[in-house]
Design an enzyme around this catalytic site. Structure first.
Site, PDB file in Angstrom:
ATOM      1  N   GLU A  49       0.567  -0.759   0.060  1.00  0.00           N
ATOM      2  CA  GLU A  49      -0.214   0.029   0.118  1.00  0.00           C
ATOM      3  C   GLU A  49       0.995   1.561  -0.166  1.00  0.00           C
ATOM      4  OE1 GLU A  49      -3.211   0.687   1.930  1.00  0.00           O
ATOM      5  OE2 GLU A  49      -4.129  -1.465   2.202  1.00  0.00           O
ATOM      6  N   HIS A 272      -2.159  -0.519   9.596  1.00  0.00           N
ATOM      7  CA  HIS A 272      -1.742  -1.874  10.197  1.00  0.00           C
ATOM      8  C   HIS A 272      -0.691  -2.174  10.926  1.00  0.00           C
ATOM      9  CE1 HIS A 272      -3.876  -4.808   6.492  1.00  0.00           C
ATOM     10  NE2 HIS A 272      -3.799  -3.647   6.480  1.00  0.00           N
TER      11      HIS A 272
END
Length: 421
Positions: A49, A272
């Protein structure tokens, strides 16, 4: 290889949540990530990402002294979001873009535009060949009604096949990434069973991090806690997986994850948690590997059956949507023909002209919908056929017993060589 050979490999993995204009404090988090990686000096840093190539170039310059080798995997419209930074020279790299990746009309999810993929880089370390893979699978937006389940299972199978066919010359295989799969999910079990990869969290004896190894935790200020209502401790969807060839032994000496904040500044690096693993590779005396027993083959056959059934259901649904779109196209063409007749006859000409444009739009939209779902059904059909073949071979091996294993393995190897040629 020397009998006392050993290799220590420090690996970092993080889904960076770097969506331009949408992710909170993206620039600050990228800066702090660069500082953190420079302080820790890992052998490999694998990121997901990183949607902005400018962020990659910023990290590239910042990390150049400590990580002289780097690569950004480009695919799709937005990009794969995958990149790697290495302390060691990269000998080769390539990537595979997943055939199926969501639906283009689900714009608010956006996965289809990203070109989700798996990236591969080959490193030579101490006389060993290391294949390092980084990947990011389709997100799970609704666990109770998961419309992307078949796509994610197909991606897991493609990932497993890519690793299977590209790692034949590797001594050590490493896979890091955001699989968007819980440990007991079908796709995760399929990946592990077919590739033989080991889970660092399950294998290590020295783990420090959130309970159950969760990589999305409610303590993280960037996490939407409503999405974790069913999982009060969090979820584990990011992984470090590995294996070594015969004659080598690989183990995870330590595994660390962040716990909702970055160790030095206190603020999270992402929504995350980061994974930091220390892997040890050493020489292992040759051992006799007995043929798999019935009990050992059963989990593979079971998970192959489950995956086949899921892909079959997804394929049927894709064909159903294509059929519906085909009927809409037919009706749209009939409507256009009627409007042309009315316009030519002079009857309610103005109404016919007004309805012409939306009718053309309906036919074109339904046509695009039809083509996409036909492509989806064929992609699922292809993956199902591969699974069917592997399942048949596994059943044959199970039925014939251990004495048939050498012949079956030889046939599989000859098939693999034919594919390579």
């Amino acid at each position: 290889m020397k009998p006392n050979f050993s290799l220590r490999l420090r690996v970092f993995n993080l889904n960076c949540w770097g969506i331009p204009y949408l992710s909170k404090h993206r620039a600050d988090r990228v800066k702090r990530l660069g500082d953190f990686l420079n302080r820790e000096s890992f052998d490999l840093a694998l990121l997901e990402e990183v949607w902005s190539e400018q962020d990659f170039q910023y990290l590239r310059q910042k990390l150049l002294p400590a990580y002289p080798a780097a690569h950004y995997f480009r695919s799709g419209i937005i990009g794969s979001g995958l990149c790697v930074f290495s302390k060691h020279p990269i000998q080769e790299f390539t990537q595979h873009v997943f055939t199926l990746n969501g639906y283009p009309y689900m714009i608010h999810h956006g996965d289809w535009f990203c070109g989700k993929a798996v990236g591969l880089l080959v490193l030579h370390l101490g006389g060993l060949v290391l294949n390092a893979y980084v990947t990011h699978l389709h997100a799970e937006y609704n666990r109770q009604k998961d419309i992307y389940l078949a796509h994610r299972v197909a991606q897991a199978w493609e990932l497993a096949q890519f690793i299977h066919h590209t790692s034949k010359k590797a001594d050590v295989v490493l896979l890091c990434g955001d699989l968007n799969l819980h440990p007991k999910d079908l796709g995760c079990r399929l990946l592990k069973e077919w590739t033989g990869l080991h889970d660092a969290f399950l294998e290590t004896r020295d783990f420090k991090g959130p309970e159950e190894g969760c990589t999305m935790v409610p303590e993280n200020c960037y996490v939407n806690r409503q999405e974790l209502e069913q999982f009060p401790l969090g979820i584990r969807i990011d992984y470090v997986l590995y294996k070594a060839v015969s004659g080598l032994y690989i183990s995870c000496k330590t595994l660390r994850t962040t716990t909702g904040h970055e160790p030095h500044s206190g603020s999270p690096l992402s929504d995350h948690e980061a994974l930091m693993a220390t892997l040890c590779v050493r020489h292992s005396p040759p051992q006799h590997n007995p043929s798999p027993t019935h009990a050992e083959r059963s989990p593979l056959i079971s998970v192959l059956r489950e995956a086949w059934a899921e892909l079959d259901q997804g394929m049927a649904q894709g064909r159903w949507w294509a059929t519906i779109a085909g009927y809409v196209i037919g009706l749209g063409l009939l409507l256009l023909a009627l409007l042309c007749a009315l316009a030519a006859g002079g009857e309610i000409r103005e109404v016919a002209v007004l309805l012409w444009t939306p009718s053309v739009g309906l036919v074109l939209g339904a046509g695009a919908f039809y083509l996409f779902h036909v492509q989806e059904a064929k992609g699922l059909c292809r993956a199902r056929a591969e699974l069917q073949h592997v399942l048949g071979r596994a059943r044959e091996a199970q039925d014939l017993g251990p004495e048939s294993q050498p012949a079956l393995l030889l046939g599989q190897q000859e098939g693999d060589r034919a594919e390579e040629q």
